[in-house]
Design an enzyme around this catalytic site. Sequence first.
Site, mmCIF file in Angstrom:
data_model
loop_
_atom_site.group_PDB
_atom_site.id
_atom_site.type_symbol
_atom_site.label_atom_id
_atom_site.label_comp_id
_atom_site.label_asym_id
_atom_site.label_seq_id
_atom_site.Cartn_x
_atom_site.Cartn_y
_atom_site.Cartn_z
ATOM 1 N N ASP A 1 0.850 -1.193 0.000
ATOM 2 C CA ASP A 1 0.000 0.000 0.000
ATOM 3 C C ASP A 1 0.885 1.241 0.000
ATOM 4 O OD1 ASP A 1 -2.276 -1.607 0.043
ATOM 5 O OD2 ASP A 1 -2.297 -1.693 2.231
ATOM 6 N N LEU B 1 -7.745 -6.224 -7.087
ATOM 7 C CA LEU B 1 -8.516 -5.168 -7.748
ATOM 8 C C LEU B 1 -10.020 -5.346 -7.582
ATOM 9 C CD1 LEU B 1 -6.453 -4.647 -11.043
ATOM 10 C CD2 LEU B 1 -6.223 -3.514 -8.820
ATOM 11 N N LYS B 2 -10.429 -6.470 -7.019
ATOM 12 C CA LYS B 2 -11.844 -6.692 -6.685
ATOM 13 C C LYS B 2 -12.769 -6.359 -7.856
ATOM 14 C CE LYS B 2 -11.027 -5.488 -1.803
ATOM 15 N NZ LYS B 2 -9.657 -4.903 -1.925
ATOM 16 N N ILE C 1 -20.183 -6.057 -15.285
ATOM 17 C CA ILE C 1 -20.980 -7.028 -16.011
ATOM 18 C C ILE C 1 -20.111 -8.255 -16.301
ATOM 19 C CG2 ILE C 1 -22.478 -5.259 -16.983
ATOM 20 C CD1 ILE C 1 -20.944 -5.557 -19.612
ATOM 21 N N PRO C 2 -20.725 -9.442 -16.429
ATOM 22 C CA PRO C 2 -19.935 -10.671 -16.561
ATOM 23 C C PRO C 2 -18.896 -10.649 -17.671
ATOM 24 C CG PRO C 2 -22.201 -11.226 -16.053
ATOM 25 C CD PRO C 2 -22.172 -9.734 -16.274
ATOM 26 N N THR D 1 -17.269 -8.138 -19.028
ATOM 27 C CA THR D 1 -16.146 -7.263 -18.691
ATOM 28 C C THR D 1 -15.227 -7.916 -17.667
ATOM 29 O OG1 THR D 1 -17.413 -5.266 -19.181
ATOM 30 C CG2 THR D 1 -15.527 -5.017 -17.714
ATOM 31 N N THR E 1 -13.383 -6.168 5.486
ATOM 32 C CA THR E 1 -13.117 -6.178 6.927
ATOM 33 C C THR E 1 -13.383 -4.830 7.581
ATOM 34 O OG1 THR E 1 -10.774 -5.719 6.507
ATOM 35 C CG2 THR E 1 -11.408 -8.025 6.784
ATOM 36 N N GLN F 1 -9.468 -1.452 10.613
ATOM 37 C CA GLN F 1 -10.052 -2.784 10.519
ATOM 38 C C GLN F 1 -11.002 -3.008 11.690
ATOM 39 O OE1 GLN F 1 -9.452 -4.490 7.896
ATOM 40 N NE2 GLN F 1 -7.519 -3.738 7.092
ATOM 41 N N ARG G 1 0.331 -2.634 7.254
ATOM 42 C CA ARG G 1 0.857 -1.624 8.175
ATOM 43 C C ARG G 1 1.656 -2.176 9.359
ATOM 44 N NH1 ARG G 1 -4.561 1.992 7.935
ATOM 45 N NH2 ARG G 1 -5.345 -0.088 7.455
#
Length: 244
Positions: free
Chosen positions: A14, A64-65, A69-70, A72, A127, A197, A218
């Site tokens: 990060d 990247l989660k 649409i399916p 893509t 989380t 968190q 972290r």
Amino acid sequence: MLVEARKKLIFALDVESGASAEEWVRRLRGKVGVFKVGKQLFTRCGPDVVRMIRDHGGEVFLDLKFHDIPNTVAKAAIEACRLGVRMFNVHALGGRAMMAGAAEAVREYFAAGEDVPPLLLGVTILTSSSEETLREVGVDRPVEEMVPRLACLAKGAGLDGVVASPREVGLIRRACGRDFAIVTPGVRPSFAETNDQQRIMTPGEAIAAGSDFLVVGRPIAASEDPVGAAQRIVEEMAAALEEG
């Protein structure tokens, strides 16, 4: 057990630049198993940061989660495969069709080759999310009900595992069985602050609960001795693996 535990530790990159990312990769390669590349770093540096990590001999979790649409998401899944990442994820809330399309795209991409496909993971509930957060977006079911429900949906769609808080690992194991990968952020060793968190455990607790991989950022990056912090976490994980 130390070698096995180290493979299960994912360091969250990060950071704000490719130069900083490379500095961390140089410092921690061989000390952690996988480097996580999230939205900030990928947006800043693009695929080059993944290639840099692999050039240094590192494995990559592309965090990247995907949620679209399916068609893509399926095409994005293929691009993740082309990058040679160790694992990547999609949002389970995108639904069965979206997840199944991504899983099929990965299978087809590797059908004719000998390379090992990446782990395709479904993100359950972040989380940082609480039940109040869920209610704000119209989800009235408790977290402990939603997480295993989404995990089962992901497994049924052909995914290899999920990303979930360590607090829900036991629920997922009971619902999905042992042969289903669980990657857990929200892990904080006793020497670190909890930050933003909400549903957290120590590394040892998470491994004992059944987590397969732990994402830590972290607590390592903010330590005065990052290499030492990573080693302490690996040792705690190894102890839990031996007890298990």
